[in-house]
Design a protein around this motif. Structure first.
Motif, PDB file in Angstrom:
ATOM      1  N   ASP A 176       1.843   2.901 -12.931  1.00 35.61           N
ATOM      2  CA  ASP A 176       2.909   3.141 -13.903  1.00 35.61           C
ATOM      3  C   ASP A 176       3.932   4.134 -13.371  1.00 35.61           C
ATOM      4  O   ASP A 176       5.071   4.161 -13.823  1.00 35.61           O
ATOM      5  CB  ASP A 176       2.340   3.704 -15.212  1.00 35.61           C
ATOM      6  N   CYS A 177       3.489   4.969 -12.443  1.00 38.17           N
ATOM      7  CA  CYS A 177       4.362   6.006 -11.900  1.00 38.17           C
ATOM      8  C   CYS A 177       3.991   6.248 -10.446  1.00 38.17           C
ATOM      9  O   CYS A 177       2.864   6.644 -10.149  1.00 38.17           O
ATOM     10  CB  CYS A 177       4.218   7.302 -12.699  1.00 38.17           C
ATOM     11  N   ALA A 178       4.937   6.010  -9.559  1.00 39.12           N
ATOM     12  CA  ALA A 178       4.734   6.271  -8.132  1.00 39.12           C
ATOM     13  C   ALA A 178       5.457   7.567  -7.781  1.00 39.12           C
ATOM     14  O   ALA A 178       6.671   7.689  -7.990  1.00 39.12           O
ATOM     15  CB  ALA A 178       5.269   5.125  -7.294  1.00 39.12           C
ATOM     16  N   PHE A 179       4.691   8.527  -7.265  1.00 36.55           N
ATOM     17  CA  PHE A 179       5.217   9.848  -6.927  1.00 36.55           C
ATOM     18  C   PHE A 179       5.189   9.978  -5.408  1.00 36.55           C
ATOM     19  O   PHE A 179       4.119  10.122  -4.805  1.00 36.55           O
ATOM     20  CB  PHE A 179       4.354  10.924  -7.589  1.00 36.55           C
ATOM     21  N   LEU A 180       6.342   9.890  -4.767  1.00 32.84           N
ATOM     22  CA  LEU A 180       6.444   9.910  -3.307  1.00 32.84           C
ATOM     23  C   LEU A 180       7.007  11.250  -2.871  1.00 32.84           C
ATOM     24  O   LEU A 180       8.124  11.632  -3.267  1.00 32.84           O
ATOM     25  CB  LEU A 180       7.348   8.781  -2.803  1.00 32.84           C
ATOM     26  N   ILE A 181       6.266  11.969  -2.058  1.00 35.88           N
ATOM     27  CA  ILE A 181       6.677  13.294  -1.614  1.00 35.88           C
ATOM     28  C   ILE A 181       6.447  13.420  -0.110  1.00 35.88           C
ATOM     29  O   ILE A 181       5.380  13.089   0.394  1.00 35.88           O
ATOM     30  CB  ILE A 181       5.931  14.398  -2.399  1.00 35.88           C
ATOM     31  N   GLY A 182       7.484  13.870   0.600  1.00 29.37           N
ATOM     32  CA  GLY A 182       7.337  14.044   2.044  1.00 29.37           C
ATOM     33  C   GLY A 182       7.119  12.741   2.775  1.00 29.37           C
ATOM     34  O   GLY A 182       6.425  12.717   3.793  1.00 29.37           O
ATOM     35  N   THR A 183       7.695  11.653   2.270  1.00 23.44           N
ATOM     36  CA  THR A 183       7.569  10.361   2.938  1.00 23.44           C
ATOM     37  C   THR A 183       8.840   9.549   2.746  1.00 23.44           C
ATOM     38  O   THR A 183       9.283   9.338   1.612  1.00 23.44           O
ATOM     39  CB  THR A 183       6.364   9.560   2.408  1.00 23.44           C
ATOM     40  N   ASN A 184       9.426   9.125   3.833  1.00 18.47           N
ATOM     41  CA  ASN A 184      10.536   8.169   3.797  1.00 18.47           C
ATOM     42  C   ASN A 184       9.922   6.788   4.013  1.00 18.47           C
ATOM     43  O   ASN A 184      10.068   6.165   5.059  1.00 18.47           O
ATOM     44  CB  ASN A 184      11.560   8.499   4.869  1.00 18.47           C
ATOM     45  N   THR A 185       9.201   6.329   3.004  1.00 15.67           N
ATOM     46  CA  THR A 185       8.371   5.128   3.134  1.00 15.67           C
ATOM     47  C   THR A 185       9.185   3.910   3.521  1.00 15.67           C
ATOM     48  O   THR A 185       8.705   3.050   4.270  1.00 15.67           O
ATOM     49  CB  THR A 185       7.620   4.865   1.812  1.00 15.67           C
ATOM     50  N   ALA A 186      10.399   3.805   3.026  1.00 15.68           N
ATOM     51  CA  ALA A 186      11.215   2.617   3.292  1.00 15.68           C
ATOM     52  C   ALA A 186      11.460   2.430   4.781  1.00 15.68           C
ATOM     53  O   ALA A 186      11.528   1.295   5.267  1.00 15.68           O
ATOM     54  CB  ALA A 186      12.548   2.715   2.546  1.00 15.68           C
ATOM     55  N   GLU A 187      11.595   3.521   5.523  1.00 20.63           N
ATOM     56  CA  GLU A 187      11.847   3.418   6.959  1.00 20.63           C
ATOM     57  C   GLU A 187      10.588   3.575   7.797  1.00 20.63           C
ATOM     58  O   GLU A 187      10.480   2.966   8.866  1.00 20.63           O
ATOM     59  CB  GLU A 187      12.878   4.473   7.378  1.00 20.63           C
ATOM     60  N   CYS A 188       9.657   4.395   7.331  1.00 19.68           N
ATOM     61  CA  CYS A 188       8.489   4.714   8.156  1.00 19.68           C
ATOM     62  C   CYS A 188       7.280   3.829   7.878  1.00 19.68           C
ATOM     63  O   CYS A 188       6.434   3.657   8.755  1.00 19.68           O
ATOM     64  CB  CYS A 188       8.109   6.174   7.962  1.00 19.68           C
ATOM     65  N   HIS A 189       7.170   3.295   6.669  1.00 21.51           N
ATOM     66  CA  HIS A 189       6.091   2.370   6.296  1.00 21.51           C
ATOM     67  C   HIS A 189       6.721   1.225   5.492  1.00 21.51           C
ATOM     68  O   HIS A 189       6.422   1.042   4.306  1.00 21.51           O
ATOM     69  CB  HIS A 189       5.023   3.084   5.463  1.00 21.51           C
ATOM     70  N   PRO A 190       7.599   0.469   6.113  1.00 19.41           N
ATOM     71  CA  PRO A 190       8.477  -0.440   5.345  1.00 19.41           C
ATOM     72  C   PRO A 190       7.765  -1.532   4.568  1.00 19.41           C
ATOM     73  O   PRO A 190       8.221  -1.901   3.480  1.00 19.41           O
ATOM     74  CB  PRO A 190       9.395  -1.032   6.419  1.00 19.41           C
ATOM     75  N   ILE A 191       6.657  -2.047   5.066  1.00 19.24           N
ATOM     76  CA  ILE A 191       6.004  -3.154   4.354  1.00 19.24           C
ATOM     77  C   ILE A 191       5.331  -2.650   3.086  1.00 19.24           C
ATOM     78  O   ILE A 191       5.349  -3.313   2.041  1.00 19.24           O
ATOM     79  CB  ILE A 191       5.006  -3.877   5.280  1.00 19.24           C
ATOM     80  N   ILE A 192       4.745  -1.465   3.134  1.00 16.18           N
ATOM     81  CA  ILE A 192       4.232  -0.843   1.915  1.00 16.18           C
ATOM     82  C   ILE A 192       5.359  -0.674   0.905  1.00 16.18           C
ATOM     83  O   ILE A 192       5.223  -0.978  -0.281  1.00 16.18           O
ATOM     84  CB  ILE A 192       3.593   0.523   2.235  1.00 16.18           C
TER      85      ILE A 192
END
Length: 726
Positions: A176-192
């Motif tokens: 229900d809530c994704a809390f992303l901290i210290g991660t540029n997931t779109a560039e560093c883990h793009p498939i996730i």
């Protein structure tokens, strides 16, 4: 029978399944690279549960690096000012074993150091542990995961009693809530991120919070972007906890039944009221309250973090403070919820399982624990007391040991510390002092090769069969689809042969990697990462699985702690009570900016692979420094102007990228460029080695710098490496 071989992408910790097939119509120029080498075909494996057939640009182009600048033969030289000469494997094994024997006899086993990599397969990691910690009696094996995920390891162990991310990728589409901290997931883990973003777009009630001083592509997709000042993560997290407590949005039943040390934590968060936290973090009280509301009113909260949290002098404290929020709201052990560290490298998880840091032993054991040492000694057939009770040197401690002439052998494999280590000039000077450095890699040249006395050609991705474990604990068999070029060998085979040359014939009597893995899994029996039900054959026929997967069960566990019991002495998870200490090196009038570093979408670490792929080089042609327009105006800096960046340790030059995507007072530099790829553009010439006292992970994400405009110059030149003659 399919012409495609199933394997795994060798880049980030997402662990995307790939299918690779031989070049079609290899006689055509369109199927060959610029050197005439045939290019293998790569596509996403739709049957792989982690990636579901998706692949990013790095995975899609990976085969183009297979034959670029490969190291083909063993090479040796007596001193760093000499040229390398080609030798046979027999000769180089003799040189290495003689040197190790001599150092053991004259300086002791503690003078032998090995620095490995999350690029290793589990079999490589395991044999290195058996050789170093078991047979040689040296715990001085560390890996570049020390720079990547060791704070997550320490945080999980201290909070839960054992390492291991408790979540799975399915939770990305159940939260229900994704809390992303210290991660540029779109560039560093793009498939996730693709999975999370698609789910988020379709379900507008689902909230996404991104905490980052930069407005990254990840932050662009968020409902709430908190551009906090670097070093204020704990302030923010404790501030959210303060509001959850004030609003009574906590799970008192879970706290009472399943946790300990809550009273100490409650006393700490009492000192983090909203106005104080907002001022410290550089955000509004309204945004802080919104973040707390999103968390507290959601039934399933999933937190995601990576290097921005781990690479800190407070790394372990930050990890535990994230976990605290889950514990106080009961957000763990259920679908769509839990604290989820995103591993940086393809098999950093496998390294943790195999004991691949200087304080660990295989099977999630600790060197300091006498029972753990005794269990491994028994399984390895070693006499009691053979394994030293003292943790070995971390990689930075190895650098300091080199400075003090306490290292007789330094063995580096599958990593490039002459670019990736902090305080880089000091690192290089230490490497120059090494009396005997073995460098084992698939490519030549690399920056670290300049400091080696021996070069060993390693087989790489696609040229050896072995196991890798991704961020969701999913174990995949990576099958070889071609032979190693010329005389290259698998890393585990090199380690095993050195072991046999040193007299440990029975200990390394493995015929193939399947036998290595079978022995390794026996050390996981009864441990949190039990993999006794997994084998090469089982993975080949049934596909990837997750651990724990004990024998004789055929079932794996998607999530950990579903019974709300933890592998601690009392079965309870532990709150960690931490006040924020801030940056190890805060800005001051002489160095008024905070430099942060990170990855770009197309590149990988120090460009050992991606720098040799033309499409990616075109995508990211040069390094740069991001600076906010307000800061640029104060310094009289215009877009694309060259600036010199200075810290207390070194300097570098970058063309500027003036952008509102970064917070004022903070600047950003990508970490991929070493001396082979650009002039004076090494991010780690600026960073410092101050580290977390628990995880020993350096604070690579923040240091104080000054900027000096140097006029408009020609951008960093586009380097073209010549094909290796080795």
């Amino acid at each position: 029978m399919s012409e495609f071989t199933k394997t795994l992408c060798p880049y980030c910790g997402v662990g995307c399944g790939l299918e690779v097939s031989p070049p079609a119509q290899a006689n055509k120029a369109t199927n060959r690279d610029s050197k005439g080498n045939p290019i293998w075909r790569v596509r996403g494996d739709k049957a792989h549960p982690s990636s579901q057939g998706m692949v990013c640009v790095k995975g899609a182009t990976i085969a183009e690096s297979l034959d670029k600048n490969r190291l083909h033969y063993p090479m040796v030289r007596n001193s760093l000012d000499q040229e390398f000469r080609r030798v046979s494997w027999d000769e180089v094994f003799g040189i290495i074993s003689d040197r190790i024997q001599n150092v053991r006899a004259t300086q002791g086993p503690e003078a032998i150091c090995m620095y490995g990599s999350g690029q290793f397969q589990t079999e490589d990691y395991y044999i290195a542990q058996k050789l170093m910690k078991g047979c040689l009696g040296s715990n001085n094996f560390d890996a570049n995961s020390r720079l990547c995920m060791s704070s997550a390891v320490a945080g999980y162990i201290q909070s839960f009693g054992a390492d291991g991310p408790p979540c799975c990728y399915e939770d990305l589409e159940l939260t229900d809530c994704a809390f992303l901290i210290g991660t540029n997931t779109a560039e560093c883990h793009p498939i996730i991120f693709n999975r999370l973003e698609k789910y988020h777009r379709k379900n507008r009630k689902v909230k996404m919070i991104v905490v980052d001083p930069r407005r990254t592509p990840t932050a662009e997709a968020a409902d709430l972007h908190l551009a906090i000042r670097p070093g204020t993560d704990i302030d923010l997290l404790n501030g959210i906890a303060h509001l959850l407590m004030r609003w009574n949005l906590i799970d008192t039943g879970f706290i009472d039944d399943c946790t300990s040390n809550f009273s100490a934590y409650a006393e700490v968060i009492r000192h983090y009221p909203p106005d104080v936290v907002a001022c410290q973090c550089g955000i509004s009280v309204a945004d802080l309250e919104t973040a707390a509301r999103y968390w507290g009113e959601s039934k399933h909260v999933l937190s995601l973090w990576s290097m921005g949290v781990n690479q800190s002098s407070e790394g372990t404290a930050k990890v535990r403070t994230i976990i605290n929020l889950h514990l106080m709201t009961g957000q763990i052990g259920q679908p769509g919820a839990g604290p989820f560290s995103l591993t940086g490298q393809p098999n950093a998880m496998g390294g943790r399982e195999a004991g691949g840091l200087s304080h660990l032993l295989p099977g999630y054991r600790l060197l300091k624990n006498p029972q753990h040492r005794a269990e491994v000694e028994e399984l390895w057939g070693l006499p009691p007391g053979q394994i030293s009770p003292h943790p070995g040197l971390s990689v930075w401690e190895m650098i300091m040991a080199l400075e003090n002439d306490n290292v007789g052998v330094l063995w580096i494999a599958a990593t490039n510390p002459a670019v990736s280590m902090p305080d880089l000039e000091r690192t290089k000077q230490a490497l120059l002092r090494s009396p005997f450095t073995i460098y084992q890699d698939a490519y030549y040249p690399t920056e670290t090769a300049a400091y080696a006395h021996v070069l060993l050609p390693a087989a790489q991705w696609g040229e050896k069969t072995g196991i890798m474990t991704n961020s969701e604990r999913r174990v995949t068999l990576c099958q070889a689809f071609r032979e190693p070029p010329r005389e290259a060998k698998a890393d585990w085979e090199i380690f095993a042969e050195v072991g046999r040359r040193l007299g440990f014939v029975n200990e390394f009597a493995f015929k193939n990697s399947a036998q290595v893995y079978a022995e390794f899994t026996q050390l996981t029996r009864g441990r949190p990462c039990d993999m006794t039900g997994i084998s090469h054959e089982q993975l080949r026929t049934q596909g990837p699985t997750q651990w724990p997967h004990p024998a004789p069960s055929t079932q794996h566990s998607k999530r950990l702690y579903t019974d709300l019991r933890f592998p601690t002495t009392d079965g309870r998870a532990r709150f960690g009570a931490y006040y924020s200490k801030g940056l190890a090196e805060p800005p001051d009038p002489n160095y008024p900016f905070v430099l942060t570093t990170g990855r770009l979408y197309g590149h990988w670490h120090t460009q050992t692979r991606t720098g040799r792929i033309e499409k990616i080089r075109t995508m990211h042609p040069e390094p740069f420094i991001e600076i906010h327009p307000r800061d640029a105006a104060k310094l009289g800096i215009s877009d694309h102007q060259m600036v010199e960046v200075r810290s207390r340790r070194g300097k570098a030059k970058f063309p500027t990228k003036v952008t509102k995507a970064i917070a004022p007072g903070t600047v950003f530099v990508p970490m991929h460029w070493g001396t082979l790829w650009a002039d004076d553009a090494e991010a780690n010439a600026l960073t410092h080695p101050e580290s977390c006292p628990d995880s020993l992970q350096p604070e690579l994400k923040a240091c104080a710098v000054q900027l000096i405009p140097i006029g408009i110059e020609t951008p960093t030149k586009n380097y073209q490496l010549q094909s290796s003659q080795l």
